[in-house]
Design an enzyme around this catalytic site. Structure first.
Site, PDB file in Angstrom:
ATOM      1  N   ASP A 150       0.696  -1.196  -0.137  1.00 60.15           N
ATOM      2  CA  ASP A 150       0.061   0.057   0.165  1.00 60.15           C
ATOM      3  C   ASP A 150       0.915   1.386   0.164  1.00 60.15           C
ATOM      4  OD1 ASP A 150      -2.352  -1.206  -0.041  1.00 60.15           O
ATOM      5  OD2 ASP A 150      -2.892  -0.982   1.960  1.00 60.15           O
TER       6      ASP A 150
ATOM      7  N   HIS B 191      29.518   3.685  -3.050  1.00 60.82           N
ATOM      8  CA  HIS B 191      28.301   3.939  -2.988  1.00 60.82           C
ATOM      9  C   HIS B 191      27.612   3.847  -1.841  1.00 60.82           C
ATOM     10  CE1 HIS B 191      27.990   3.426  -7.697  1.00 60.82           C
ATOM     11  NE2 HIS B 191      28.515   4.722  -7.332  1.00 60.82           N
TER      12      HIS B 191
ATOM     13  N   ASP C 176      28.832  13.113  -0.622  1.00 61.39           N
ATOM     14  CA  ASP C 176      28.250  13.202  -1.851  1.00 61.39           C
ATOM     15  C   ASP C 176      26.739  13.387  -2.035  1.00 61.39           C
ATOM     16  OD1 ASP C 176      27.703  12.703  -4.585  1.00 61.39           O
ATOM     17  OD2 ASP C 176      29.013  11.332  -4.945  1.00 61.39           O
TER      18      ASP C 176
ATOM     19  N   GLU D 251      35.237  14.717 -10.673  1.00 61.33           N
ATOM     20  CA  GLU D 251      35.086  14.186  -9.422  1.00 61.33           C
ATOM     21  C   GLU D 251      36.306  13.157  -9.249  1.00 61.33           C
ATOM     22  OE1 GLU D 251      31.860  11.433  -8.919  1.00 61.33           O
ATOM     23  OE2 GLU D 251      30.989  12.081 -10.930  1.00 61.33           O
TER      24      GLU D 251
ATOM     25  N   ARG E 244      36.998  12.431  -1.803  1.00 56.37           N
ATOM     26  CA  ARG E 244      36.565  12.832  -3.681  1.00 56.37           C
ATOM     27  C   ARG E 244      36.321  14.228  -3.267  1.00 56.37           C
ATOM     28  NH1 ARG E 244      33.286   8.925  -4.242  1.00 56.37           N
ATOM     29  NH2 ARG E 244      31.450   9.700  -3.791  1.00 56.37           N
TER      30      ARG E 244
ATOM     31  N   GLU F 236      34.068  16.802  -5.963  1.00 55.03           N
ATOM     32  CA  GLU F 236      33.278  16.725  -7.147  1.00 55.03           C
ATOM     33  C   GLU F 236      32.260  18.116  -7.242  1.00 55.03           C
ATOM     34  OE1 GLU F 236      29.955  13.967  -6.886  1.00 55.03           O
ATOM     35  OE2 GLU F 236      29.877  13.888  -9.267  1.00 55.03           O
TER      36      GLU F 236
HETATM   37  N1  GLY Z   1      26.547  10.787  -6.924  1.00 53.26           N
HETATM   38  C1  GLY Z   1      26.870  10.108  -7.921  1.00 53.26           C
HETATM   39  C2  GLY Z   1      28.052  10.480  -8.592  1.00 53.26           C
HETATM   40  O1  GLY Z   1      28.857  11.324  -8.169  1.00 53.26           O
HETATM   41  O2  GLY Z   1      28.257   9.904  -9.598  1.00 53.26           O
HETATM   42 MN    MN Z   2      28.903  12.525  -9.928  1.00 56.35          MN
HETATM   43 MN    MN Z   3      28.398  12.653  -6.572  1.00 53.16          MN
END
Ligand code: GLY
Ligand code: MN
Ligand code: MN
Length: 437
Positions: free
Chosen positions: A38, A241, A258, A382, A404, A406
């Protein structure tokens, strides 16, 4: 509204011009997906459908019939229904879709089985996207088969299915002024969210508490995340991820975030990595400065006329040389690059197209050659480094450091513009922002 109605008209006309007479395009809205009993997942319109219609409702099909006298743009959608609208929300209905979304004609979605075969009749080519929604593919085949069964009555069914993406995704790859404006809005809110995260973060907090600050900033500006935020402290920053976001943020660790949001469907996609306690340790700073250098080298190559892959090559060259200097890789940089030795610490690419989808559509290669960058294309830059504990050849002082950086970059006529440039990136600037709380 950032994208004016006339732009949707322009997009449809451009597509129909290239399709040519004798063709028809059939584009379904995204299906509603069930989360559990639901309960539905928050609805997200299909990006191709949204690009051509601006219409956000489910249970709809857009049809483009170039050259059709009574109307070239037809939308099947839900009928107005006071009871259903009381329970589930407002609907544009047939009148609304004509008045507000520029359809030439509109029919109830429940009538599509009766009406669509008539529109397909005498059209030789059907532009559609097969394989994305198998249930819809089957219905489309059913409509075509009904026409085939009437062949002896002189009905001409379509005999060619053409991939809609081929044309549409090239259009989507080149952003208009209005699209760039929407992306700027999205970038602005995402930057505010990251700034907020840097300012609230302190040792002892949970990752989800920082995630909550990001979501708060998105929602208070009427936006939603463009993908599930990654909020990874320490070792979690080395999981590309990571989305559990349930760890404790420890003094002395880095935090990799991220996160981006979307405005009228247009995504931002930002990563920043900063010290949980507000001060980079020497090994953290060494790796951070290297990623920053790779970022600058990549951005410097994101220029009109360069290849799609030039920024990536610049990033891996800089990273590899730096990894050798810091003792994480051993050997000659040229050979290490050729052997892709950097992949131990840098296992993803340096970016992707950005737009209505966070990993946006558009070919990266044409005829087996990297595509040339052109003004109006938007991409991420990135680079990162991820040194999981126990990685062979990695000095212990670098273990559990995941970094990272980005940003969202627009290719312009004379270079590029970093749409997310107002968010601190230099180590000193990050520390300064974190001390200001
Ligand atoms: N947030 C996904 C990427 O950086 O590709
Ligand atoms: Mn990205
Ligand atoms: Mn990203």
């Amino acid at each position: 509204m950032s994208i004016p109605p006339r732009e949707f008209v322009r997009r449809r006309n451009q597509l129909m011009r290239v399709m040519g007479d004798g063709a028809i395009a059939v584009i379904p809205a995204a299906p509603v997906r069930l989360r559990n009993h639901d309960v539905e997942y928050p609805y997200r319109q299909d990006s191709d459908f949204l690009y051509l219609t601006g219409f956000q409702e489910p249970e709809a099909v857009a049809v483009l019939v170039p050259g059709r006298g009574p109307g070239q743009y037809i939308v099947f959608c839900r009928e107005r229904d006071p009871v259903m609208e009381t329970w589930h929300g407002r609907r544009a209905g047939q009148e609304g879709v004509v008045e507000r979304y520029g359809a030439d004609d509109s029919f109830p979605i429940g009538d599509i089985d009766d009406i669509l075969p008539g529109l397909l009749e005498d059209r030789s080519r059907v532009y559609t996207t097969l394989g994305r929604d198998p249930e819809f593919d089957q219905r489309l085949m059913g409509w075509v088969n009904r026409l085939r069964a009437q062949g002896r009555k002189g009905v001409h069914p379509p005999h060619e299915f053409v991939s809609l993406e081929y044309l549409l995704h090239d259009m989507r790859l080149h952003k208009s002024r209005a699209e760039v404006a929407a992306m700027r809005q999205s970038a602005k809110v995402a930057m505010a969210a990251h700034r907020r995260a840097m300012q609230v973060c302190e040792p002892g907090m949970m990752e989800y508490q920082v995630e909550a600050e990001l979501l708060y900033e998105f929602r208070r500006n009427g936006m939603t995340p463009s993908y599930p935020p990654i909020v990874g402290g320490g070792a979690n920053g080395c999981i590309l991820h990571y989305t559990e976001n349930d760890g404790e943020l420890r003094d002395g660790d880095l935090l990799l975030i991220d996160a981006g949001c979307e405005h009228e469907g247009y995504a931002s996609d930002i990563t920043r990595t900063f010290p949980v306690n507000g001060r980079f340790s020497p090994p953290q700073r060494e790796l951070y400065e290297l990623v920053l250098e790779a970022h600058a080298a990549a951005v410097a190559k994101a220029l009109p006329g360069n290849h799609w892959n030039d920024p990536h090559t610049a990033a891996v060259t800089t990273l590899t040389r730096g990894l050798v200097s810091l003792g994480l890789l051993k050997g000659r940089p040229a050979k290490l690059i050729k052997d892709e030795a950097y992949r131990k610490y840098y296992m993803h690419r340096t970016g992707h197209w950005l737009g209505l989808d966070v990993h946006d559509v558009g070919d990266y290669k044409l005829d087996d050659q990297w595509r040339l960058l052109e003004p109006g294309m938007a991409l991420t830059i990135e680079p990162g480094l991820y040194v999981a504990a126990g990685t062979r050849g990695a000095p212990k002082r670098y273990w559990d450091i995941g970094i990272r950086i980005e940003d969202d970059v627009l290719i312009t006529a004379d270079g590029n513009e970093i749409l997310t440039d107002d968010l601190p990136r230099d180590a000193d600037a990050v520390e300064e922002l974190m001390s200001d709380r």
